[in-house]
Motif scaffolding. Structure first.
Motif, PDB file in Angstrom:
ATOM      1  N   ALA A   1       0.859  -1.210   0.345  1.00  0.00           N
ATOM      2  CA  ALA A   1       0.100  -0.300   0.254  1.00  0.00           C
ATOM      3  C   ALA A   1       1.021   1.436  -0.402  1.00  0.00           C
ATOM      4  N   ALA A   2       2.392   1.236  -0.072  1.00  0.00           N
ATOM      5  CA  ALA A   2       2.936   2.617   0.696  1.00  0.00           C
ATOM      6  C   ALA A   2       2.241   4.028   0.752  1.00  0.00           C
ATOM      7  N   PRO A   3       1.466   4.236   1.487  1.00  0.00           N
ATOM      8  CA  PRO A   3       0.280   4.952   2.462  1.00  0.00           C
ATOM      9  C   PRO A   3       1.644   6.578   2.474  1.00  0.00           C
ATOM     10  N   VAL A   4       0.726   7.756   1.684  1.00  0.00           N
ATOM     11  CA  VAL A   4       1.543   8.774   2.198  1.00  0.00           C
ATOM     12  C   VAL A   4       0.355   9.882   2.607  1.00  0.00           C
ATOM     13  N   ILE A   5       0.925  10.517   4.128  1.00  0.00           N
ATOM     14  CA  ILE A   5      -0.028  11.384   4.376  1.00  0.00           C
ATOM     15  C   ILE A   5       0.258  12.447   3.601  1.00  0.00           C
ATOM     16  N   THR A   6      -0.461  12.840   3.154  1.00  0.00           N
ATOM     17  CA  THR A   6      -0.313  14.536   2.463  1.00  0.00           C
ATOM     18  C   THR A   6      -0.755  15.806   2.895  1.00  0.00           C
ATOM     19  N   ARG A   7      -1.861  15.627   3.967  1.00  0.00           N
ATOM     20  CA  ARG A   7      -1.787  16.406   4.488  1.00  0.00           C
ATOM     21  C   ARG A   7      -2.644  16.314   6.353  1.00  0.00           C
ATOM     22  N   VAL A   8      -1.959  17.697   7.031  1.00  0.00           N
ATOM     23  CA  VAL A   8      -2.138  17.382   8.513  1.00  0.00           C
ATOM     24  C   VAL A   8      -2.385  18.710   8.486  1.00  0.00           C
ATOM     25  N   GLN A   9      -3.836  18.810   9.438  1.00  0.00           N
ATOM     26  CA  GLN A   9      -4.415  19.803   9.951  1.00  0.00           C
ATOM     27  C   GLN A   9      -5.262  19.600  10.983  1.00  0.00           C
ATOM     28  N   LEU A  10      -5.180  20.857  11.793  1.00  0.00           N
ATOM     29  CA  LEU A  10      -5.642  20.594  13.528  1.00  0.00           C
ATOM     30  C   LEU A  10      -7.424  21.727  13.218  1.00  0.00           C
ATOM     31  N   PRO A  11      -8.716  20.950  13.858  1.00  0.00           N
ATOM     32  CA  PRO A  11      -9.758  22.150  13.390  1.00  0.00           C
ATOM     33  C   PRO A  11      -9.434  23.183  14.259  1.00  0.00           C
ATOM     34  N   GLU A  12     -10.505  24.400  13.378  1.00  0.00           N
ATOM     35  CA  GLU A  12     -10.340  25.291  14.037  1.00  0.00           C
ATOM     36  C   GLU A  12     -11.163  25.300  15.208  1.00  0.00           C
ATOM     37  N   ALA A  13     -12.037  24.748  15.464  1.00  0.00           N
ATOM     38  CA  ALA A  13     -12.590  24.946  16.202  1.00  0.00           C
ATOM     39  C   ALA A  13     -14.223  24.191  16.814  1.00  0.00           C
TER      40      ALA A  13
ATOM     41  N   ALA B   1      -4.797  11.301   3.229  1.00  0.00           N
ATOM     42  CA  ALA B   1      -3.729   9.994   3.043  1.00  0.00           C
ATOM     43  C   ALA B   1      -3.828   9.042   1.358  1.00  0.00           C
ATOM     44  N   ALA B   2      -2.869   8.661   0.617  1.00  0.00           N
ATOM     45  CA  ALA B   2      -3.104   8.197  -0.286  1.00  0.00           C
ATOM     46  C   ALA B   2      -2.417   7.178  -0.558  1.00  0.00           C
ATOM     47  N   TRP B   3      -3.140   5.630  -0.958  1.00  0.00           N
ATOM     48  CA  TRP B   3      -2.487   4.769  -0.711  1.00  0.00           C
ATOM     49  C   TRP B   3      -4.000   4.354  -2.028  1.00  0.00           C
ATOM     50  N   GLY B   4      -3.042   2.969  -2.658  1.00  0.00           N
ATOM     51  CA  GLY B   4      -3.251   2.285  -3.510  1.00  0.00           C
ATOM     52  C   GLY B   4      -4.221   3.107  -4.742  1.00  0.00           C
ATOM     53  N   ASP B   5      -3.482   4.118  -5.580  1.00  0.00           N
ATOM     54  CA  ASP B   5      -4.629   4.867  -6.072  1.00  0.00           C
ATOM     55  C   ASP B   5      -5.201   6.130  -5.313  1.00  0.00           C
ATOM     56  N   GLU B   6      -5.525   5.807  -4.364  1.00  0.00           N
ATOM     57  CA  GLU B   6      -6.637   6.770  -4.250  1.00  0.00           C
ATOM     58  C   GLU B   6      -6.650   7.476  -2.846  1.00  0.00           C
ATOM     59  N   ALA B   7      -7.146   8.432  -2.223  1.00  0.00           N
ATOM     60  CA  ALA B   7      -7.292   9.716  -1.748  1.00  0.00           C
ATOM     61  C   ALA B   7      -8.041   9.685  -0.970  1.00  0.00           C
ATOM     62  N   HIS B   8      -7.140   9.674   0.873  1.00  0.00           N
ATOM     63  CA  HIS B   8      -8.259   9.075   1.652  1.00  0.00           C
ATOM     64  C   HIS B   8      -8.727   9.939   2.821  1.00  0.00           C
ATOM     65  N   ALA B   9      -9.424  11.207   3.063  1.00  0.00           N
ATOM     66  CA  ALA B   9      -9.382  11.758   3.561  1.00  0.00           C
ATOM     67  C   ALA B   9      -9.957  11.186   5.268  1.00  0.00           C
ATOM     68  N   LEU B  10      -9.450  11.463   5.916  1.00  0.00           N
ATOM     69  CA  LEU B  10      -9.545  11.020   7.596  1.00  0.00           C
ATOM     70  C   LEU B  10      -9.548  11.855   8.926  1.00  0.00           C
ATOM     71  N   VAL B  11     -10.210  11.317  10.150  1.00  0.00           N
ATOM     72  CA  VAL B  11      -9.470  11.841  11.407  1.00  0.00           C
ATOM     73  C   VAL B  11      -8.801  11.335  11.962  1.00  0.00           C
ATOM     74  N   ALA B  12      -8.246  11.455  13.146  1.00  0.00           N
ATOM     75  CA  ALA B  12      -7.440  10.349  14.328  1.00  0.00           C
ATOM     76  C   ALA B  12      -8.320  11.739  15.592  1.00  0.00           C
ATOM     77  N   ARG B  13      -8.895  10.635  16.769  1.00  0.00           N
ATOM     78  CA  ARG B  13      -9.355  11.554  17.423  1.00  0.00           C
ATOM     79  C   ARG B  13      -8.589  10.681  18.926  1.00  0.00           C
ATOM     80  N   VAL B  14      -7.721  11.619  19.225  1.00  0.00           N
ATOM     81  CA  VAL B  14      -6.660  10.866  20.654  1.00  0.00           C
ATOM     82  C   VAL B  14      -6.348  12.194  21.624  1.00  0.00           C
TER      83      VAL B  14
END
Ligand SMILES: Nc1ncnc2c1ncn2[C@@H]1O[C@H](COP(=O)(O)OP(=O)(O)O)[C@@H](O)[C@H]1O
Ligand SMILES: [Mg+2]
Length: 388
Positions: free
Chosen positions: A48-60, A72-85
């Motif tokens: 898969a070799a994923p690449v994180i293309t952008r990281v952003q913290l929410p404004e509010a 993130a991008a892997w397998g020729d697809e872009a994935h819009a994700l959220v991590a809750r930590v």
């Protein structure tokens, strides 16, 4: 989690959301990108070799957990994700425990057992090593959220809407509660949410809930002051506790429109499940009604007109009754309970702000509660006569 006092302080609009949300290295986008990339690669097949293309913290909107938006991008697809930590101890968290795995489980069960729109959840990571604390990853949704800062009733897309759009928003938000409360066999489906002393055969969920809230308050006093008002509130809540509360259902917990993402005034994502619980349906209705009153009282103090015709308890109850066939009981009691619970959270958030040098200690600890006067009026039985 819920809204901040400081963030909503009408007398100090420049203060806004940086208050009481201490930063740490996890808020450095470059470090996050690296850490997330490494972690994600380990979750996916080698190729898969994923690449994180952008990281952003929410404004509010949010004062408790950390939310990281990333692409993130892997397998020729872009994935819009959220991590809750989960927050780390050094940030003086709002709550004593953060069970991210439990939130992950709640969201996946909601997805499976109701029509309520929740972001799809993909992974839950219990190891604190990758990001400094446990987290889970879900789909990133797009839509509009009623802002907390400045509150939506000070002027926002919600006030700019037409009456019928606002009605739709209100109706569809109550419908979220109706759908959640309809989930069958909640005690079995959400066994992990059972509180001590509470179960399907005895109607003790409210009593157990109040006990846990008291424990939470006691916990906050280990690093902050005691509050005569909150203690009076708990005494009132016990004295006025309904003899026969509605039987327990699955409750969202942080049931407020500031935790819903809308598209065309209908929910497209219901967020923030850390306060999910098993209890009377009125817990959610009371919380939803109170959080609007909270902003309305702030607006009134600031000399603003607010939105007096919106989210009125009687209207919420009527819509809920139509949708479910259950007429909510003792709603004013549950609104007072919400105000009391919110007071403990506000005290904690303000204590944290003081701890990090972002606010100063008032002489009277009850002044840490922004909605002190409304809460006092509710306990005195004089709050609603001023509203009506
Ligand atoms: N799945 C998601 N998709 C898009 N944005 C999200 C998602 N989850 C959280 N957010 C953003 O992060 C903010 C805080 O999330 P929330 O779940 O309410 O956490 P908190 O406990 O910090 O209040 C939301 O108001 C929203 O802007
Ligand atoms: Mg939230």
């Amino acid at each position: 989690m819920t809204v901040s006092t400081s963030a909503a302080r009408s007398d100090d609009p420049d203060h806004l959301s940086e208050v009481a949300r201490p930063s740490d290295s996890r808020r450095d986008p470059e470090l996050l990108r690296e850490a997330l990339g490494k972690w994600l690669a380990a979750q996916l097949p080698d190729a898969a070799a994923p690449v994180i293309t952008r990281v952003q913290l929410p404004e509010a909107n949010g004062m408790s957990s950390e939310t990281i938006l990333f692409d993130a991008a892997w397998g020729d697809e872009a994935h819009a994700l959220v991590a809750r930590v989960a927050p780390t101890d050094t940030t003086m968290p709002v709550f004593p425990h953060y069970d991210l795995e439990s939130q992950f489980q709640v969201m996946s069960r909601i997805q499976e057992h109701s029509a309520v729109p929740v972001p799809a959840v993909y992974w839950s990571e219990s190891d604190p090593e990758p990001l400094g604390a446990p987290f889970f990853v879900m789909a990133r949704m797009t839509g509009q959220i009623p802002p907390d800062v400045m509150p939506y009733n000070f002027g926002s897309w919600v006030t700019d809407a037409t009456d019928s759009q606002r009605d739709r928003l209100q109706h569809s938000s109550v419908n979220v509660l109706a759908q959640l409360h309809r989930i069958a066999r909640p005690w079995e489906l959400f066994t992990f949410l059972r509180l001590p002393g509470s179960g399907p055969t005895v109607n003790e969920a409210l009593a157990a809930h109040i006990r846990r809230e008291r424990e939470f308050y006691e916990w906050t006093t280990q690093s902050g002051p005691r509050s005569p008002l909150i203690e009076r509130g708990f005494a009132w809540i016990e004295e006025n506790r309904p003899d026969d509360p509605s039987p327990a259902v699955f409750c969202w917990g942080d049931a407020r429109i500031g935790n819903i993402m809308y598209d065309d005034f209908r929910p497209v994502a219901v967020l923030d499940w850390e306060m999910a619980t098993l209890g009377p349906r009125e817990l959610d209705l009371g919380w939803m009604a109170f959080l609007h009153r909270f902003f309305e009282d702030i607006a009134a103090d600031a000399g603003q007109g607010g939105m007096p015709g919106f989210m009125r308890p009687g209207d919420l109850a009527a819509v809920y009754g139509e949708l479910t066939g259950h007429t909510p009981r003792d709603l004013e009691y549950y609104i007072a309970y919400a105000a009391l619970r919110h007071a403990t959270i506000m005290m904690r958030i303000q204590t944290r702000a003081i701890h990090f040098g972002q606010a100063s200690s008032p002489e009277d600890p009850d002044d840490l509660i922004l909605h002190r006067a409304p809460l006092e009026a509710m306990l005195d039985g004089t709050y609603w006569e001023k509203i009506r």
